[in-house]
Design a protein around this motif. Structure first.
Motif, PDB file in Angstrom:
ATOM      1  N   PRO A   1       0.873  -1.719  -0.078  1.00  0.00           N
ATOM      2  CA  PRO A   1       0.663  -0.018  -0.033  1.00  0.00           C
ATOM      3  C   PRO A   1       1.023   1.683   0.160  1.00  0.00           C
ATOM      4  CG  PRO A   1       0.112  -1.004   2.011  1.00  0.00           C
ATOM      5  CD  PRO A   1       0.914  -2.041   1.512  1.00  0.00           C
ATOM      6  N   PHE A   2       0.149   2.339  -0.017  1.00  0.00           N
ATOM      7  CA  PHE A   2       1.053   3.781  -0.517  1.00  0.00           C
ATOM      8  C   PHE A   2       0.172   4.356   0.615  1.00  0.00           C
ATOM      9  CE2 PHE A   2       0.184   2.149  -4.833  1.00  0.00           C
ATOM     10  CZ  PHE A   2       1.544   1.851  -4.992  1.00  0.00           C
ATOM     11  N   HIS A   3       1.350   5.467   1.151  1.00  0.00           N
ATOM     12  CA  HIS A   3       1.013   6.396   1.946  1.00  0.00           C
ATOM     13  C   HIS A   3       1.713   7.983   1.608  1.00  0.00           C
ATOM     14  CE1 HIS A   3       0.364   7.256   6.336  1.00  0.00           C
ATOM     15  NE2 HIS A   3       1.982   7.543   5.967  1.00  0.00           N
ATOM     16  N   VAL A   4       1.067   8.869   1.988  1.00  0.00           N
ATOM     17  CA  VAL A   4       1.319  10.006   1.473  1.00  0.00           C
ATOM     18  C   VAL A   4       1.782  11.108   2.886  1.00  0.00           C
ATOM     19  CG1 VAL A   4       0.507  12.076   0.778  1.00  0.00           C
ATOM     20  CG2 VAL A   4      -0.379   9.982  -0.055  1.00  0.00           C
ATOM     21  N   LYS A   5       2.827  11.129   3.071  1.00  0.00           N
ATOM     22  CA  LYS A   5       3.110  12.241   4.611  1.00  0.00           C
ATOM     23  C   LYS A   5       3.933  13.270   4.155  1.00  0.00           C
ATOM     24  CE  LYS A   5       7.627   9.007   4.443  1.00  0.00           C
ATOM     25  NZ  LYS A   5       8.236   8.501   5.445  1.00  0.00           N
TER      26      LYS A   5
END
Length: 561
Positions: A155-159
């Motif tokens: 999965p992807f994560h935006v931070k």
């Protein structure tokens, strides 16, 4: 307006896949009726100009979808086919103030011939940039990233990360920090202003913590779409949900026309809300029959409406209690008002078949009460060597008040749902529009002398004003005072008074501005534009000008005619 070049072979390939014959002659004859200007249509290439209200036509693939409905009468499918995917994207809470809208989609199994790969990648990138212009407003409202899904691991994560964070950006071989990208990378230089004032910057990472995108600036090098790419991950980030959603759907639709299957991505936004994107469900619109019949000048049957809206990619649902229900694709960003739906039906039906009529009301004209004053103003301005222009009545707080140091007069009339941050209110002053005009014409030689006689809205009431600006290397206060004196003389006023204007009142340079009064009534002000104000509009030349109230001029100066 954007112009696109589409290979006839691509259109032929898509038409054949759907069972239609691609006839170049028919295309050249009928496509302009959709609202596009054809620059060239030969055996090899179709060059067309797309109007700003149809960003869904900015690629060959999405144009082909519209052609099938409009020319070949294919049954329209306003719903975008999306299957539920397994990939998720989570947005950290700190993105709320940095880049709050973040969406994603996956397209798998795009079918490409070996000979088409290079042209496909070029058209995909070209479509992306045109959407950045048409919907994203230069990546302010929306920016798009397209990645090779096989090179990243969900999965992807935006931070949010610091400016010292490093990764290898697109078209580079060595890692660069975010600060270095903003200062040295071509895309960073072009779009660094979108992140001015931020200490933290948005990045999208995969489960290996590899940075695949630094929106809205640049993608990571390892996610570059190449000859072997058949599965795609699309990210769209920005500040406006409608712009982002439309951009996401149009890129996904382009890939689906190439045989790809669109999968949804589960997005957990910065506030914890969970949604699946893209949302392919069509938007249902209600159109009062009274508006449709009144604007078209004739009544259409349900069958006629159904055929017309089908040609435009929509679907007729029903007619109940004086109201028509229609479905239009969610990516039709331009459908905002009942009038837009009427226009769609008119285009789909054909303007040539709406019939003719004559006005039912008497059309005898009478002169405006201020007609003579307006004529004298125009004659005076032209005599002073000024060119008349007409700028937009829509403006924004920065241009009208913050940059100009003008104070609002009464209540400001604001747009409830503005399409762009540049057009959020109805103007109260004309001078900002003239400054914007000079700013966009800096490539022309000096001097530049312009004026506008137009309407502003103050306290929700229309008012008329006149303003002029002169950009010239010589001149100054004495020159603009001479122009104002000549202007007042041409209007037939000899008893006007010129007084010093308080410093900081308006865009004028301190000590080089004045106000004009006639019989004790303030009619306008003039002076040199403060260089700090001019710099807000990217202007670096001496500018002088004036702005007057037409209403007060009419009250204070009697009409000699």
């Amino acid at each position: 307006m954007p112009t696109i070049s589409v290979e006839q072979s691509l259109l032929n390939q898509i038409m054949e896949k759907h069972g239609f014959v691609h006839d170049i002659g028919v295309l050249a004859d009928q496509l302009p009726l959709l609202g596009t200007d054809i620059d060239s249509c030969n055996e090899t290439v179709l060059d067309i100009e797309i109007f700003p209200n149809r960003p869904d036509l900015l690629s060959g693939e999405t144009l082909a979808r519209a052609i099938r409905n409009f020319i070949h009468h294919e049954d329209a499918k306003p719903d975008l086919e999306v299957v539920k995917g397994e990939i998720s994207l989570t947005v950290s809470p700190e993105l709320r103030d940095i880049r709050p809208v973040i969406l994603g989609a996956v397209v798998r199994g795009v079918k490409l011939d070996e000979d088409d790969i290079d042209s496909f990648i070029k058209s995909l990138m070209d479509h992306q940039e045109k959407l950045h212009f048409a919907l994203g407003r230069g990546r302010k409202r929306a920016s798009i990233g397209v990645h090779d899904l096989s090179s990243i691991k969900p999965p992807f994560h935006v931070k949010a990360v610091s400016g010292n964070t490093k990764f290898i950006p697109l078209a580079m071989d060595e890692p660069m920090s975010i600060n270095q990208i903003l200062e040295n990378h071509p895309k960073g230089i072009d779009y660094a202003h979108l992140l001015d004032g931020f200490d933290l910057f948005p990045v999208i990472v995969d489960s290996n913590d590899s940075i695949l995108s630094f929106p809205p600036i640049i993608n990571g090098s390892h996610t570059t779409v190449g000859d072997e790419t058949r599965d795609f991950f699309i990210d769209v980030t920005g500040w406006d949900l409608r712009s982002c959603e439309s951009s996401l759907m149009l890129i996904a639709s382009q890939l689906s026309e190439r045989g790809g299957i669109i999968e949804s991505v589960e997005v957990t936004s910065h506030d914890g809300n969970i949604g699946n994107y893209p949302n392919g469900k069509a938007v249902c619109h209600k159109l009062p029959c009274e508006i449709l019949d009144g604007l078209l000048g004739r009544k259409l049957t349900d069958d006629e409406i159904s055929v017309a809206i089908n040609r435009m990619g929509g679907k007729f649902i029903s007619r109940n209690e004086g109201e028509i229900s229609l479905e239009m694709p969610r990516w039709r960003f331009d459908i905002l008002h009942h009038v837009d739906l009427v226009e769609e039906i008119a285009i789909g039906h054909g303007y040539e078949d709406l019939g003719t009529d004559v006005p039912k009301a008497p059309m005898t004209s009478i002169a405006r009460s201020d007609g003579n004053l307006r004529r004298r103003i125009r004659d005076s301005m032209q005599g002073l060597g000024l060119m008349q222009i007409q700028s937009l009545t829509l403006s924004n707080d920065d241009d009208q008040f913050n940059f100009m140091r003008f104070q609002p007069v009464g209540e400001v009339t604001r747009i409830t749902n503005p399409i762009t941050i540049d057009h959020t209110l109805l103007r109260q002053y004309l001078t900002p529009g003239l400054l914007r005009l000079l700013s966009t014409n800096q490539h022309h030689n000096l001097p530049q002398s312009v004026y506008e006689l137009g309407t502003v809205v103050r306290d929700h009431e229309n008012c008329d004003r006149v303003a002029f600006l002169v950009a010239e290397r010589s001149g100054g206060f004495a020159a603009v005072r001479g122009r104002v004196q000549a202007f007042m003389r041409d209007l037939g006023s000899n008893d006007y008074v010129i007084e010093k204007l308080p410093d900081g009142e308006g865009p004028w340079l301190a000590g080089r501005s004045a106000k004009v009064s006639v019989a004790g009534l303030h009619v306008g002000c003039f002076g040199e534009i403060d260089p700090f104000v001019a710099e807000c509009f990217d202007l670096k030349v001496p500018i002088s000008g004036a702005e007057f109230s037409l209403t007060n001029l009419e009250t204070a100066i009697s009409d000699p005619v």
